[in-house]
Design an enzyme around this catalytic site. Structure first.
Site, mmCIF file in Angstrom:
data_model
loop_
_atom_site.group_PDB
_atom_site.id
_atom_site.type_symbol
_atom_site.label_atom_id
_atom_site.label_comp_id
_atom_site.label_asym_id
_atom_site.label_seq_id
_atom_site.Cartn_x
_atom_site.Cartn_y
_atom_site.Cartn_z
ATOM 1 N N HIS A 120 0.828 -1.223 0.000
ATOM 2 C CA HIS A 120 0.000 0.000 0.000
ATOM 3 C C HIS A 120 0.854 1.263 0.000
ATOM 4 O O HIS A 120 0.374 2.330 0.363
ATOM 5 C CB HIS A 120 -0.962 -0.002 1.194
ATOM 6 C CG HIS A 120 -2.075 -0.994 1.051
ATOM 7 N ND1 HIS A 120 -2.891 -1.372 2.101
ATOM 8 C CD2 HIS A 120 -2.527 -1.696 -0.039
ATOM 9 C CE1 HIS A 120 -3.783 -2.258 1.666
ATOM 10 N NE2 HIS A 120 -3.578 -2.478 0.384
ATOM 11 N N CYS A 131 4.597 15.049 -13.008
ATOM 12 C CA CYS A 131 5.671 14.283 -13.671
ATOM 13 C C CYS A 131 5.878 12.899 -13.046
ATOM 14 O O CYS A 131 6.686 12.126 -13.527
ATOM 15 C CB CYS A 131 6.971 15.085 -13.657
ATOM 16 S SG CYS A 131 7.718 15.259 -12.021
ATOM 17 N N CYS A 148 5.887 20.022 -6.409
ATOM 18 C CA CYS A 148 7.062 19.340 -6.962
ATOM 19 C C CYS A 148 8.166 20.357 -7.270
ATOM 20 O O CYS A 148 7.890 21.396 -7.883
ATOM 21 C CB CYS A 148 6.643 18.610 -8.234
ATOM 22 S SG CYS A 148 8.010 17.848 -9.128
ATOM 23 N N GLY A 188 -2.454 -8.985 12.709
ATOM 24 C CA GLY A 188 -2.964 -7.628 12.957
ATOM 25 C C GLY A 188 -3.662 -6.980 11.785
ATOM 26 O O GLY A 188 -3.530 -5.777 11.587
HETATM 27 C C1 BJW Z 1 -4.234 -6.181 16.764
HETATM 28 C C2 BJW Z 1 -3.703 -5.375 17.730
HETATM 29 C C3 BJW Z 1 -2.613 -5.890 18.402
HETATM 30 C C4 BJW Z 1 -5.291 -4.300 16.928
HETATM 31 N N1 BJW Z 1 -2.151 -7.100 18.084
HETATM 32 N N2 BJW Z 1 -3.761 -7.379 16.464
HETATM 33 C C5 BJW Z 1 -12.976 -7.391 -3.750
HETATM 34 C C6 BJW Z 1 -14.069 -7.475 -2.918
HETATM 35 C C7 BJW Z 1 -14.610 -6.341 -2.325
HETATM 36 C C8 BJW Z 1 -14.040 -5.080 -2.552
HETATM 37 C C9 BJW Z 1 -12.941 -4.989 -3.379
HETATM 38 C C10 BJW Z 1 -12.441 -6.134 -3.952
HETATM 39 N N3 BJW Z 1 -11.357 -5.767 -4.707
HETATM 40 C C11 BJW Z 1 -11.168 -4.436 -4.606
HETATM 41 C C12 BJW Z 1 -12.140 -3.930 -3.810
HETATM 42 C C13 BJW Z 1 -12.296 -2.478 -3.461
HETATM 43 C C14 BJW Z 1 -11.417 -2.044 -2.314
HETATM 44 C C15 BJW Z 1 -11.793 -2.862 -1.075
HETATM 45 O O1 BJW Z 1 -11.123 -3.776 -0.666
HETATM 46 N N4 BJW Z 1 -12.899 -2.501 -0.431
HETATM 47 C C16 BJW Z 1 -13.374 -3.213 0.767
HETATM 48 C C17 BJW Z 1 -13.026 -2.412 2.044
HETATM 49 C C18 BJW Z 1 -14.849 -3.407 0.636
HETATM 50 N N5 BJW Z 1 -9.996 -2.204 -2.639
HETATM 51 C C19 BJW Z 1 -9.323 -1.300 -3.354
HETATM 52 O O2 BJW Z 1 -9.889 -0.299 -3.803
HETATM 53 C C20 BJW Z 1 -7.852 -1.557 -3.648
HETATM 54 N N6 BJW Z 1 -7.597 -1.335 -5.029
HETATM 55 C C21 BJW Z 1 -8.020 -2.149 -5.983
HETATM 56 O O3 BJW Z 1 -8.586 -3.185 -5.733
HETATM 57 O O4 BJW Z 1 -7.731 -1.724 -7.267
HETATM 58 C C22 BJW Z 1 -8.488 -2.292 -8.325
HETATM 59 C C23 BJW Z 1 -9.673 -1.375 -8.559
HETATM 60 C C24 BJW Z 1 -9.537 -0.305 -9.421
HETATM 61 C C25 BJW Z 1 -10.641 0.537 -9.645
HETATM 62 C C26 BJW Z 1 -11.850 0.324 -8.970
HETATM 63 C C27 BJW Z 1 -11.948 -0.738 -8.074
HETATM 64 C C28 BJW Z 1 -10.855 -1.601 -7.866
HETATM 65 C C29 BJW Z 1 -6.952 -0.575 -2.893
HETATM 66 C C30 BJW Z 1 -7.011 -0.706 -1.418
HETATM 67 C C31 BJW Z 1 -6.135 0.376 -0.754
HETATM 68 C C32 BJW Z 1 -6.276 0.424 0.761
HETATM 69 N N7 BJW Z 1 -5.662 1.616 1.269
HETATM 70 C C33 BJW Z 1 -5.615 1.865 2.715
HETATM 71 C C34 BJW Z 1 -5.038 3.290 2.971
HETATM 72 C C35 BJW Z 1 -3.512 3.284 2.754
HETATM 73 C C36 BJW Z 1 -2.915 4.629 2.987
HETATM 74 C C37 BJW Z 1 -2.943 5.081 4.430
HETATM 75 O O5 BJW Z 1 -2.473 4.388 5.338
HETATM 76 O O6 BJW Z 1 -3.466 6.166 4.655
HETATM 77 O O7 BJW Z 1 -4.809 0.871 3.347
HETATM 78 S S1 BJW Z 1 -7.203 1.689 3.525
HETATM 79 C C38 BJW Z 1 -6.559 0.948 4.995
HETATM 80 O O8 BJW Z 1 -7.043 -0.418 5.123
HETATM 81 C C39 BJW Z 1 -5.036 0.842 4.776
HETATM 82 C C40 BJW Z 1 -4.735 -0.517 5.349
HETATM 83 O O9 BJW Z 1 -3.509 -0.991 4.839
HETATM 84 C C41 BJW Z 1 -5.923 -1.318 4.942
HETATM 85 C C42 BJW Z 1 -6.126 -2.565 5.777
HETATM 86 O O10 BJW Z 1 -6.418 -2.266 7.099
HETATM 87 P P1 BJW Z 1 -5.800 -3.169 8.262
HETATM 88 O O11 BJW Z 1 -4.336 -3.042 8.261
HETATM 89 O O12 BJW Z 1 -6.348 -4.522 8.180
HETATM 90 O O13 BJW Z 1 -6.294 -2.378 9.553
HETATM 91 P P2 BJW Z 1 -7.690 -2.528 10.351
HETATM 92 O O14 BJW Z 1 -7.814 -1.320 11.196
HETATM 93 O O15 BJW Z 1 -8.819 -2.832 9.452
HETATM 94 O O16 BJW Z 1 -7.494 -3.813 11.260
HETATM 95 C C43 BJW Z 1 -6.572 -3.844 12.338
HETATM 96 C C44 BJW Z 1 -6.595 -5.231 12.931
HETATM 97 O O17 BJW Z 1 -5.596 -5.306 13.924
HETATM 98 C C45 BJW Z 1 -7.913 -5.602 13.608
HETATM 99 O O18 BJW Z 1 -8.305 -6.902 13.170
HETATM 100 C C46 BJW Z 1 -7.583 -5.619 15.096
HETATM 101 O O19 BJW Z 1 -8.298 -6.609 15.819
HETATM 102 C C47 BJW Z 1 -6.122 -5.952 15.050
HETATM 103 N N8 BJW Z 1 -5.345 -5.458 16.179
HETATM 104 N N9 BJW Z 1 -4.462 -4.191 17.763
HETATM 105 C C48 BJW Z 1 -2.787 -7.813 17.100
HETATM 106 N N10 BJW Z 1 -2.041 -5.167 19.401
HETATM 107 ZN ZN ZN Z 2 6.700 17.000 -10.921
#
Ligand code: BJW
Ligand code: ZN
Length: 251
Positions: A120, A131, A148, A188
């Protein structure tokens, strides 16, 4: 828990190729907020509504204020024992080790992990919307609308927002490593964001044994051979200790 830890350590010891998927939860014990759940909202909004190219087109300054806050916050945090346990695993493993992270915080590299795939993007990198030049700006503060130095266009964080494609080459390497691994650790992550979440079923389809470490059950739990519930900063070091203790016995 004892039995599950031992089971997980055995699965890990039996594998020459290990892949790991991490999410925001592994950095929670470093003091970084997760995306979903309590305190996990982005300025009171759902991350799905704001982490999009449209949100940036609508109000780039708002988006940059958020990322600048997170960049500043990064200057104050350190890797935790969970990150360090994964460094330990990479160093002990004689076979292949690949760490696929959804996190943009750079804490795995700061801890010393070497083979890291940031699917990500990275918050320390900025990319020109004109650019496309990408530069490493570390955690230095940037203006609300940074420009930029080469072409004067607006810069954006080099992270992957919803509806954007993942960096092609990095994603290909992640799919390859996960498809080839014998043991897959899922740590996580709520495993709801695709395509990253799909790596879990991909590993399963390729006959990997799966270990999940999370505070709660997730959609990945049903794919796991063993699910260790607890904070990764405690569970991972415990797992590594057992892994290392039994290594000479098993191998
Ligand atoms: C602990 C703990 C401790 C706490 N110990 N554990 C197929 C099906 C459905 C939807 C889609 C699909 N394919 C694509 C999609 C659309 C979309 C998507 O997935 N949507 C769903 C949400 C419905 N995906 C996309 O759009 C992706 N692109 C794509 O597919 O391109 C093709 C496309 C093109 C054009 C149109 C459509 C598709 C891109 C996804 C990009 C995600 N970006 C983010 C932001 C990054 C930048 C930033 O940081 O600001 O990434 S969103 C955010 O979520 C971030 C994270 O990496 C990501 C995942 O979250 P994560 O890490 O799992 O965090 P949490 O908070 O959800 O969970 C934390 C966990 O930790 C919990 O379980 C806690 O219990 C646990 N925890 N403390 C152990 N101490
Ligand atoms: Zn530039």
């Amino acid at each position: 828990m004892e039995e599950q830890l031992e089971h997980a350590a055995r699965l890990l010891r039996g594998a020459r190729r290990v892949a790991v998927l991490t999410g925001a939860g592994i950095s929670a014990e470093s003091g970084l907020a997760t995306f979903r759940g309590a305190g996990g909202l982005w300025e009171g909004q759902r991350v799905e509504d704001v982490a999009t190219p449209r949100a940036f087109e609508r109000d780039a300054a708002l988006v940059w204020r958020f990322y600048n806050l997170r960049r500043a916050n990064l200057a104050t945090v350190q890797p935790n024992p969970g990150h360090r346990a994964l460094v330990d695993l990479e160093n002990r493993l004689t076979g292949n080790f690949t760490l696929v992270t959804q996190n943009v915080d750079g804490l795995h590299q700061a801890a010393g992990s070497k083979n890291v795939l940031e699917i990500h993007g990275a918050i320390r990198l900025v990319r020109c919307t004109g650019c496309r030049l990408t530069t490493d700006r570390g955690v230095e503060p940037l203006p609300d609308l940074p420009k930029c130095e080469d072409c004067g266009s607006l810069l954006r964080p080099d992270v992957v927002w919803f509806e954007e494609m993942l960096p092609h080459d990095v994603w290909r390497q992640a799919e390859e490593a996960v498809g080839a691994c014998e043991c897959f650790l899922v740590i996580g992550t709520s495993a709801v964001v695709h395509p990253a979440a799909g790596l879990v079923s991909w590993a399963r389809a390729n006959h990997a044994r799966i270990i999940e470490i999370n505070l709660t059950a997730t959609v990945a739990t049903s794919y796991a051979d063993t699910a260790l519930q607890g904070p990764s900063g405690v569970v991972l070091p415990d797992l590594l200790k057992r892994y290392a203790e039994g290594k000479t016995v098993d191998s």
